[in-house]
Design a protein around this motif. Structure first.
Motif, PDB file in Angstrom:
ATOM      1  N   LEU A 108       0.805  -1.223   0.000  1.00  0.00           N
ATOM      2  CA  LEU A 108       0.000   0.000   0.000  1.00  0.00           C
ATOM      3  C   LEU A 108       0.836   1.272   0.000  1.00  0.00           C
ATOM      4  O   LEU A 108       0.321   2.339  -0.316  1.00  0.00           O
ATOM      5  N   ARG A 109       2.116   1.175   0.328  1.00  0.00           N
ATOM      6  CA  ARG A 109       2.932   2.391   0.347  1.00  0.00           C
ATOM      7  C   ARG A 109       4.000   2.435  -0.740  1.00  0.00           C
ATOM      8  O   ARG A 109       4.918   3.248  -0.696  1.00  0.00           O
ATOM      9  N   GLN A 110       3.852   1.585  -1.758  1.00  0.00           N
ATOM     10  CA  GLN A 110       4.808   1.591  -2.861  1.00  0.00           C
ATOM     11  C   GLN A 110       4.353   2.530  -3.969  1.00  0.00           C
ATOM     12  O   GLN A 110       3.206   2.943  -4.036  1.00  0.00           O
ATOM     13  N   ARG A 111       5.304   2.801  -4.862  1.00  0.00           N
ATOM     14  CA  ARG A 111       5.010   3.638  -6.030  1.00  0.00           C
ATOM     15  C   ARG A 111       3.939   2.952  -6.865  1.00  0.00           C
ATOM     16  O   ARG A 111       4.031   1.772  -7.181  1.00  0.00           O
ATOM     17  N   ARG A 112       2.907   3.680  -7.194  1.00  0.00           N
ATOM     18  CA  ARG A 112       1.764   3.150  -7.935  1.00  0.00           C
ATOM     19  C   ARG A 112       2.000   3.194  -9.435  1.00  0.00           C
ATOM     20  O   ARG A 112       2.750   4.041  -9.881  1.00  0.00           O
ATOM     21  N   PRO A 113       1.346   2.307 -10.141  1.00  0.00           N
ATOM     22  CA  PRO A 113       0.476   1.241  -9.660  1.00  0.00           C
ATOM     23  C   PRO A 113       1.298   0.109  -9.045  1.00  0.00           C
ATOM     24  O   PRO A 113       2.459  -0.086  -9.396  1.00  0.00           O
ATOM     25  N   VAL A 114       0.660  -0.603  -8.130  1.00  0.00           N
ATOM     26  CA  VAL A 114       1.305  -1.730  -7.460  1.00  0.00           C
ATOM     27  C   VAL A 114       0.638  -3.017  -7.911  1.00  0.00           C
ATOM     28  O   VAL A 114      -0.586  -3.127  -7.895  1.00  0.00           O
ATOM     29  N   VAL A 115       1.466  -3.980  -8.319  1.00  0.00           N
ATOM     30  CA  VAL A 115       1.013  -5.314  -8.684  1.00  0.00           C
ATOM     31  C   VAL A 115       1.610  -6.260  -7.655  1.00  0.00           C
ATOM     32  O   VAL A 115       2.817  -6.241  -7.414  1.00  0.00           O
ATOM     33  N   LEU A 116       0.767  -7.075  -7.018  1.00  0.00           N
ATOM     34  CA  LEU A 116       1.207  -8.021  -6.004  1.00  0.00           C
ATOM     35  C   LEU A 116       1.023  -9.440  -6.516  1.00  0.00           C
ATOM     36  O   LEU A 116      -0.099  -9.853  -6.811  1.00  0.00           O
ATOM     37  N   LEU A 117       2.126 -10.177  -6.646  1.00  0.00           N
ATOM     38  CA  LEU A 117       2.054 -11.589  -7.018  1.00  0.00           C
ATOM     39  C   LEU A 117       1.884 -12.397  -5.752  1.00  0.00           C
ATOM     40  O   LEU A 117       2.728 -12.340  -4.853  1.00  0.00           O
ATOM     41  N   THR A 118       0.792 -13.166  -5.668  1.00  0.00           N
ATOM     42  CA  THR A 118       0.483 -13.888  -4.447  1.00  0.00           C
ATOM     43  C   THR A 118      -0.330 -15.146  -4.727  1.00  0.00           C
ATOM     44  O   THR A 118      -1.040 -15.216  -5.726  1.00  0.00           O
ATOM     45  N   SER A 119      -0.227 -16.096  -3.831  1.00  0.00           N
ATOM     46  CA  SER A 119      -1.121 -17.258  -3.876  1.00  0.00           C
ATOM     47  C   SER A 119      -2.301 -17.057  -2.928  1.00  0.00           C
ATOM     48  O   SER A 119      -3.234 -17.844  -2.927  1.00  0.00           O
ATOM     49  N   ASP A 120      -2.249 -15.999  -2.126  1.00  0.00           N
ATOM     50  CA  ASP A 120      -3.296 -15.692  -1.139  1.00  0.00           C
ATOM     51  C   ASP A 120      -4.202 -14.576  -1.639  1.00  0.00           C
ATOM     52  O   ASP A 120      -4.334 -13.531  -1.001  1.00  0.00           O
ATOM     53  N   VAL A 121      -4.841 -14.793  -2.770  1.00  0.00           N
ATOM     54  CA  VAL A 121      -5.643 -13.747  -3.401  1.00  0.00           C
ATOM     55  C   VAL A 121      -6.746 -13.247  -2.471  1.00  0.00           C
ATOM     56  O   VAL A 121      -6.917 -12.033  -2.301  1.00  0.00           O
ATOM     57  N   ASP A 122      -7.489 -14.150  -1.855  1.00  0.00           N
ATOM     58  CA  ASP A 122      -8.607 -13.733  -0.996  1.00  0.00           C
ATOM     59  C   ASP A 122      -8.127 -12.902   0.191  1.00  0.00           C
ATOM     60  O   ASP A 122      -8.676 -11.832   0.466  1.00  0.00           O
ATOM     61  N   ASP A 123      -7.096 -13.385   0.876  1.00  0.00           N
ATOM     62  CA  ASP A 123      -6.590 -12.667   2.044  1.00  0.00           C
ATOM     63  C   ASP A 123      -6.006 -11.315   1.657  1.00  0.00           C
ATOM     64  O   ASP A 123      -6.258 -10.300   2.320  1.00  0.00           O
ATOM     65  N   MET A 124      -5.236 -11.292   0.578  1.00  0.00           N
ATOM     66  CA  MET A 124      -4.623 -10.029   0.172  1.00  0.00           C
ATOM     67  C   MET A 124      -5.660  -9.040  -0.331  1.00  0.00           C
ATOM     68  O   MET A 124      -5.514  -7.838  -0.131  1.00  0.00           O
ATOM     69  N   THR A 125      -6.718  -9.528  -0.946  1.00  0.00           N
ATOM     70  CA  THR A 125      -7.800  -8.643  -1.370  1.00  0.00           C
ATOM     71  C   THR A 125      -8.477  -8.030  -0.151  1.00  0.00           C
ATOM     72  O   THR A 125      -8.780  -6.832  -0.137  1.00  0.00           O
ATOM     73  N   LYS A 126      -8.693  -8.828   0.884  1.00  0.00           N
ATOM     74  CA  LYS A 126      -9.273  -8.296   2.125  1.00  0.00           C
ATOM     75  C   LYS A 126      -8.376  -7.238   2.738  1.00  0.00           C
ATOM     76  O   LYS A 126      -8.854  -6.227   3.257  1.00  0.00           O
ATOM     77  N   LEU A 127      -7.074  -7.468   2.707  1.00  0.00           N
ATOM     78  CA  LEU A 127      -6.132  -6.555   3.353  1.00  0.00           C
ATOM     79  C   LEU A 127      -5.847  -5.310   2.533  1.00  0.00           C
ATOM     80  O   LEU A 127      -5.668  -4.231   3.094  1.00  0.00           O
ATOM     81  N   CYS A 128      -5.815  -5.448   1.207  1.00  0.00           N
ATOM     82  CA  CYS A 128      -5.451  -4.313   0.339  1.00  0.00           C
ATOM     83  C   CYS A 128      -6.638  -3.601  -0.269  1.00  0.00           C
ATOM     84  O   CYS A 128      -6.495  -2.480  -0.781  1.00  0.00           O
ATOM     85  N   GLY A 129      -7.793  -4.235  -0.247  1.00  0.00           N
ATOM     86  CA  GLY A 129      -8.941  -3.645  -0.920  1.00  0.00           C
ATOM     87  C   GLY A 129      -8.657  -3.525  -2.399  1.00  0.00           C
ATOM     88  O   GLY A 129      -7.952  -4.332  -2.976  1.00  0.00           O
ATOM     89  N   GLY A 130      -9.152  -2.505  -3.026  1.00  0.00           N
ATOM     90  CA  GLY A 130      -8.928  -2.300  -4.445  1.00  0.00           C
ATOM     91  C   GLY A 130      -7.732  -1.437  -4.760  1.00  0.00           C
ATOM     92  O   GLY A 130      -7.563  -1.013  -5.898  1.00  0.00           O
ATOM     93  N   ARG A 131      -6.903  -1.163  -3.764  1.00  0.00           N
ATOM     94  CA  ARG A 131      -5.782  -0.247  -3.955  1.00  0.00           C
ATOM     95  C   ARG A 131      -4.552  -0.892  -4.583  1.00  0.00           C
ATOM     96  O   ARG A 131      -3.618  -0.193  -4.966  1.00  0.00           O
ATOM     97  N   VAL A 132      -4.533  -2.225  -4.660  1.00  0.00           N
ATOM     98  CA  VAL A 132      -3.411  -2.957  -5.226  1.00  0.00           C
ATOM     99  C   VAL A 132      -3.963  -3.958  -6.226  1.00  0.00           C
ATOM    100  O   VAL A 132      -4.990  -4.606  -5.961  1.00  0.00           O
ATOM    101  N   HIS A 133      -3.296  -4.099  -7.362  1.00  0.00           N
ATOM    102  CA  HIS A 133      -3.717  -5.100  -8.358  1.00  0.00           C
ATOM    103  C   HIS A 133      -3.131  -6.446  -7.927  1.00  0.00           C
ATOM    104  O   HIS A 133      -1.916  -6.613  -7.886  1.00  0.00           O
ATOM    105  N   ILE A 134      -3.998  -7.388  -7.586  1.00  0.00           N
ATOM    106  CA  ILE A 134      -3.597  -8.701  -7.106  1.00  0.00           C
ATOM    107  C   ILE A 134      -3.534  -9.664  -8.279  1.00  0.00           C
ATOM    108  O   ILE A 134      -4.495  -9.778  -9.032  1.00  0.00           O
ATOM    109  N   VAL A 135      -2.401 -10.359  -8.425  1.00  0.00           N
ATOM    110  CA  VAL A 135      -2.230 -11.348  -9.492  1.00  0.00           C
ATOM    111  C   VAL A 135      -1.931 -12.686  -8.837  1.00  0.00           C
ATOM    112  O   VAL A 135      -0.986 -12.811  -8.059  1.00  0.00           O
ATOM    113  N   ALA A 136      -2.742 -13.684  -9.158  1.00  0.00           N
ATOM    114  CA  ALA A 136      -2.568 -15.029  -8.599  1.00  0.00           C
ATOM    115  C   ALA A 136      -1.397 -15.736  -9.257  1.00  0.00           C
ATOM    116  O   ALA A 136      -1.244 -15.691 -10.474  1.00  0.00           O
ATOM    117  N   VAL A 137      -0.572 -16.348  -8.417  1.00  0.00           N
ATOM    118  CA  VAL A 137       0.506 -17.210  -8.921  1.00  0.00           C
ATOM    119  C   VAL A 137       0.405 -18.570  -8.276  1.00  0.00           C
ATOM    120  O   VAL A 137      -0.185 -18.730  -7.251  1.00  0.00           O
TER     121      VAL A 137
END
Length: 137
Positions: A108-137
């Motif tokens: 949430l505090r990185q230079r935007r736009p932020v893309v997060l590669l994660t296997s925890d899509v649901d949890d990271m979506t809850k934590l980041c809301g729509g402020r970070v683009h979540i990509v499932a790996v």
């Protein structure tokens, strides 16, 4: 496989699964990191991601090469407090989600736009809301 589009500029952040897959030369993650770099995106990880991703069989030389090419984001007192607030807001408990919360806080505090590669899509979506683009790996 459909090609995922990354933005110009911004930050690509890897969670532990992203780092683990990069360590294991996963074709998709290696390609996403290479594309991000070619587009001028910074590639980063939370310092806690190292703790979560490394295990006895980790190739330490490869880990060190990868870490030399990414920005490692420190987690201090203020970051921990903000991560704790994210947990409370999402209704999650730190016992299970502490590192996810620290990664989300860093995202949430990185230079935007932020893309997060994660296997925890649901949890990271809850934590980041729509402020970070979540990509499932």
């Amino acid at each position: 496989m459909a090609r995922r589009k990354l933005s110009h500029e911004g930050t690509l952040l890897l969670d532990s699964e992203g780092l683990s897959r990069l360590l294991n030369d996963d074709e998709t993650v290696v390609a996403l990191v290479a594309e991000a770099r070619s587009r001028g995106m910074e590639v980063a990880i939370s310092a806690l991601t190292i703790i979560e991703a490394v295990h006895r069989r980790t190739d330490k030389a490869r880990l060190n090469r990868i870490l030399s090419g990414v920005r490692v984001i420190a987690v201090g007192d203020e970051e921990a407090r903000r991560a704790s607030a994210l947990l409370m807001d999402a209704g999650l408990h730190g016992h299970k989600y502490a590192i996810d919360a620290a990664v989300a806080e860093a995202a949430l505090r990185q230079r935007r736009p932020v893309v997060l590669l994660t296997s925890d899509v649901d949890d990271m979506t809850k934590l980041c809301g729509g402020r970070v683009h979540i990509v499932a790996v």
